[in-house]
Design an enzyme around this catalytic site. Structure first.
Site, PDB file in Angstrom:
ATOM      1  N   LYS A 196      14.658 -10.712  -2.851  1.00 14.18           N
ATOM      2  CA  LYS A 196      15.415 -11.143  -4.026  1.00 14.18           C
ATOM      3  C   LYS A 196      16.509 -10.124  -4.343  1.00 14.18           C
ATOM      4  O   LYS A 196      17.654 -10.470  -4.574  1.00 14.18           O
ATOM      5  CB  LYS A 196      14.461 -11.315  -5.209  1.00 14.18           C
ATOM      6  N   GLU A 202      11.034  -1.364   2.027  1.00 12.54           N
ATOM      7  CA  GLU A 202      10.277  -1.856   3.184  1.00 12.54           C
ATOM      8  C   GLU A 202      11.078  -2.907   3.948  1.00 12.54           C
ATOM      9  O   GLU A 202      11.160  -2.891   5.179  1.00 12.54           O
ATOM     10  CB  GLU A 202       8.944  -2.486   2.726  1.00 12.54           C
ATOM     11  N   GLY A 257      10.130 -12.821  -8.444  1.00 11.46           N
ATOM     12  CA  GLY A 257       9.708 -12.674  -7.040  1.00 11.46           C
ATOM     13  C   GLY A 257       8.363 -13.326  -6.764  1.00 11.46           C
ATOM     14  O   GLY A 257       8.199 -14.097  -5.816  1.00 11.46           O
ATOM     15  N   ARG A 258       7.367 -13.056  -7.611  1.00 18.25           N
ATOM     16  CA  ARG A 258       6.017 -13.578  -7.335  1.00 18.25           C
ATOM     17  C   ARG A 258       5.880 -15.057  -7.694  1.00 18.25           C
ATOM     18  O   ARG A 258       4.806 -15.630  -7.567  1.00 18.25           O
ATOM     19  CB  ARG A 258       4.967 -12.724  -8.035  1.00 18.25           C
ATOM     20  N   GLU A 343       0.348  -7.994 -11.198  1.00 16.32           N
ATOM     21  CA  GLU A 343       1.723  -7.538 -11.436  1.00 16.32           C
ATOM     22  C   GLU A 343       2.276  -8.208 -12.697  1.00 16.32           C
ATOM     23  O   GLU A 343       3.092  -7.637 -13.418  1.00 16.32           O
ATOM     24  CB  GLU A 343       2.620  -7.822 -10.224  1.00 16.32           C
ATOM     25  N   HIS A 374     -22.774 -11.046   2.416  1.00 15.41           N
ATOM     26  CA  HIS A 374     -23.472 -10.016   3.190  1.00 15.41           C
ATOM     27  C   HIS A 374     -22.817  -8.662   2.994  1.00 15.41           C
ATOM     28  O   HIS A 374     -22.995  -7.750   3.807  1.00 15.41           O
ATOM     29  CB  HIS A 374     -23.509 -10.421   4.669  1.00 15.41           C
ATOM     30  N   LYS A 484       7.665   4.410  -6.485  1.00 13.51           N
ATOM     31  CA  LYS A 484       8.728   4.157  -5.491  1.00 13.51           C
ATOM     32  C   LYS A 484       9.739   5.298  -5.533  1.00 13.51           C
ATOM     33  O   LYS A 484      10.174   5.805  -4.497  1.00 13.51           O
ATOM     34  CB  LYS A 484       9.491   2.879  -5.842  1.00 13.51           C
TER      35      LYS A 484
HETATM   36  O1  F6P Z   1       7.893  -3.772  -6.142  1.00 12.93           O
HETATM   37  C1  F6P Z   1       7.662  -4.932  -6.801  1.00 12.93           C
HETATM   38  C2  F6P Z   1       8.610  -6.029  -6.395  1.00 12.93           C
HETATM   39  O2  F6P Z   1       9.778  -5.919  -7.121  1.00 12.93           O
HETATM   40  C3  F6P Z   1       7.952  -7.390  -6.581  1.00 12.93           C
HETATM   41  O3  F6P Z   1       7.967  -7.836  -7.872  1.00 12.93           O
HETATM   42  C4  F6P Z   1       8.715  -8.214  -5.612  1.00 12.93           C
HETATM   43  O4  F6P Z   1       8.100  -9.422  -5.336  1.00 12.93           O
HETATM   44  C5  F6P Z   1       8.775  -7.267  -4.442  1.00 12.93           C
HETATM   45  O5  F6P Z   1       8.961  -5.989  -5.019  1.00 12.93           O
HETATM   46  C6  F6P Z   1       9.866  -7.553  -3.445  1.00 12.93           C
HETATM   47  O6  F6P Z   1      11.118  -7.561  -4.056  1.00 12.93           O
HETATM   48  P1  F6P Z   1      12.388  -8.162  -3.324  1.00 12.93           P
HETATM   49  O7  F6P Z   1      12.156  -9.611  -3.137  1.00 12.93           O
HETATM   50  O8  F6P Z   1      13.532  -7.866  -4.239  1.00 12.93           O
HETATM   51  O9  F6P Z   1      12.521  -7.464  -2.002  1.00 12.93           O
END
Ligand code: F6P
Length: 521
Positions: A196, A202, A257-258, A343, A374, A484
């Site tokens: 987003k 990452e 995002g979520r 979150e 188990h 972060k």
């Molecule tokens: O670190 C949290 C977050 O901002 C989430 O809310 C989001 O889904 C994720 O990182 C990834 O964000 P993006 O879609 O901007 O890469």
């Protein structure tokens, strides 16, 4: 308002001391009928929740005192319910469950583009740089740009209508990269970079490594366009990264995002299921949007789920929510719900920035039945802490192996029965099971796109209703920022190959000691 100031809150506290044991309550047949609701092929059975008619009546009053009707109205009307970021939360509009904030222009256009794109890739018309059809999709993204799509693609594998192999790359761990790229042919691999913000570490690092992998093997940087697609609100950053603007699908600020799997972030789902399958997923979710907007709270599945969760966490002391999916295809459900619920509602200030004086979201965890029986079910049955659990089962024996399926269902029901009723062994206290643990059982008629879309939308709206009762903002996530940011100077030290750096002085001795150890030969 602060929910603890509601009259109903006080009444619930008093009522919690007088309520009969769950083992007694579950014997009442009338109560069972009143606590079952069906929506979009999913039965939500709340009859093993630790409530009686009185509890429900007071919870309904709590919803009224907390202004839940107005909050839901505000959500669907596009008010800025995400106050700290000044945004509405209109993910429902992506599936037709709320008015389209783009007045019928952008959502429809992106959906058309998604369909064209996925049709072209699925039909072998989108070709790699040597003219071969695409065989593999590598979706790069993390958090909300990953968990929903992977959950749905894995869960609905039986509904896949393509030869395409779809894999996901989220973690910055090189092992994840290695796994995602193993055996891939760059001539026939298409990468989707979903972010987003297009600023997430990452995703940026993984996307750069994927691009290098492609160029090293093909020596064809000029052909990146045939192999990389982007999904983002930040079209400029994506272009600067080197993605062709023609290959970018936009998102909007008003989709969290979520909550974004219904947007272009769901492209891998559409690639796997086809446009009809993706539409059915959206349609199932839309049924839940309409249900939330129009159903009285005591038969409104997301609202009732939220009220019962409030009861469990704030009055019965449940310190965690276990999501127990009795279906291997839903193995990723707990991980997806961890982001959605924790979150969203893991907050300690209210919408006005005041510290809350009540508990908000506890730890959500879970796993797959019967494996968990188990492992951690021992603690669930005989541990010392209160918890709540959601059992998810699928009624249809979709593999045609009745013995397996009946045993699977029998185990799910046996576990929730033990959690409700407990057991007392006169002279052998080590065999005692306390019981009295509240659980919900969700039965999907079958695991199809409509049912899964509805299930996920129920949890989304449960989270919103829960956040409304707690008077918190379910749509921001400021808590993730600190860690972060702290990683940045630490990275600089680790990457400096052992040369001393001024930054070292900023670290506490414990962190510095670990950096030194990690940098030592
Ligand atoms: O670190 C949290 C977050 O901002 C989430 O809310 C989001 O889904 C994720 O990182 C990834 O964000 P993006 O879609 O901007 O890469």
């Amino acid at each position: 308002m602060n929910p603890t100031e509601a009259d109903a809150w006080e009444e619930l506290a008093r009522h919690s001391k007088q309520l009969p044991a769950l083992s007694e309550l579950v014997l009442d047949e009338q109560r069972t009928a009143n606590l079952r609701h069906t929506i979009a092929g999913c039965l939500f059975d709340f009859s093993k929740q630790h409530v009686d008619a009185n509890t429900l009546r007071i919870l309904d009053r709590l919803a009224a005192e907390c202004g839940l009707v107005d909050r839901i109205d505000a959500l669907f009307s596009g008010d800025e319910v995400n106050r700290s970021e000044g945004r509405p939360a209109l993910h429902s509009a992506l599936r037709g469950g709320a008015a389209d904030p783009t007045s019928g222009k952008e959502i429809a256009a992106v959906r058309r583009r998604m369909s064209e794109l996925s049709d072209a890739v699925r039909a072998g018309q989108w070709r790699g740089y040597t003219g071969k059809p695409i065989t593999d999709i590598v979706h790069i993204g993390i958090g909300g740009s990953h968990l929903g799509p992977e959950l749905v693609v894995r869960a609905l594998d039986d509904h896949k209508t393509t030869h395409l192999n779809v894999v996901f790359l989220a973690n910055i761990d090189a092992n994840d990269l290695h796994k995602a790229l193993a055996g891939k042919n760059p001539e026939t691999t298409l990468f989707i970079v979903a972010s987003k913000s297009f600023g997430t570490l990452e995703t940026k690092v993984n996307a750069m490594s994927a691009r290098s992998w492609f160029i090293e093997r093909t020596n064809a940087p000029q052909h990146i366009d045939q192999h990389f697609i982007g999904i983002t609100t930040n079209l400029q950053a994506a272009s600067e990264f080197g993605l062709n603007p023609d290959n970018l699908l936009p998102m909007w600020d008003w989709v969290g995002g979520r909550y974004s799997l219904w947007s272009a972030v769901g492209l891998p789902i559409q690639l796997a299921l086809g446009t009809d399958g993706f539409n059915n997923l959206l349609a199932g979710a839309c049924e839940v949007d309409q249900h939330l907007a129009s159903t009285p709270f005591l038969s409104n599945v997301p609202a009732l789920s939220a009220l019962l969760a409030t009861w469990n966490y704030n009055f019965l002391g449940a310190g965690s929510l276990a999501v127990l999916s009795y279906d291997e295809r839903l193995t990723l459900l707990p991980e997806y719900l961890q982001q959605l619920e924790m979150e969203s509602n893991g907050k300690s200030v209210d919408v006005d920035g005041n510290a809350v004086n009540y508990h908000t979201m506890p730890i959500l965890w879970g796993g797959t039945g019967t494996r968990g029986q188990h492992a951690y079910h021992q603690l669930l049955h005989q541990g010392t802490q209160a918890f709540a659990a959601d059992f998810i089962v699928v009624r249809e024996d979709e593999r045609g192996l009745k013995e397996h399926h009946d045993w699977l269902l029998a185990n799910a029901l046996g576990q929730s029965k033990a959690m409700a009723e407990g057991f007392s062994a006169e002279d052998e206290p080590y065999r005692d099971v306390a019981g009295n643990h509240p659980t919900t059982t969700v039965v999907l008629d079958e695991l199809g796109p409509r049912q899964l879309g509805a299930l996920l939308a129920v949890y989304e709206h449960k989270v919103f209703c829960q956040g409304s009762i707690w008077n918190i903002n379910s749509f921001d996530q400021w808590g993730v920022e600190l860690g972060k940011n702290l990683a940045i100077p630490i990275y600089e030290q680790l990457a400096s190959n052992g040369h001393a750096s001024d930054l070292e002085h900023r670290n506490d001795p414990a962190t510095q000691g670990l950096i030194d150890y990690l940098r030592s030969d």
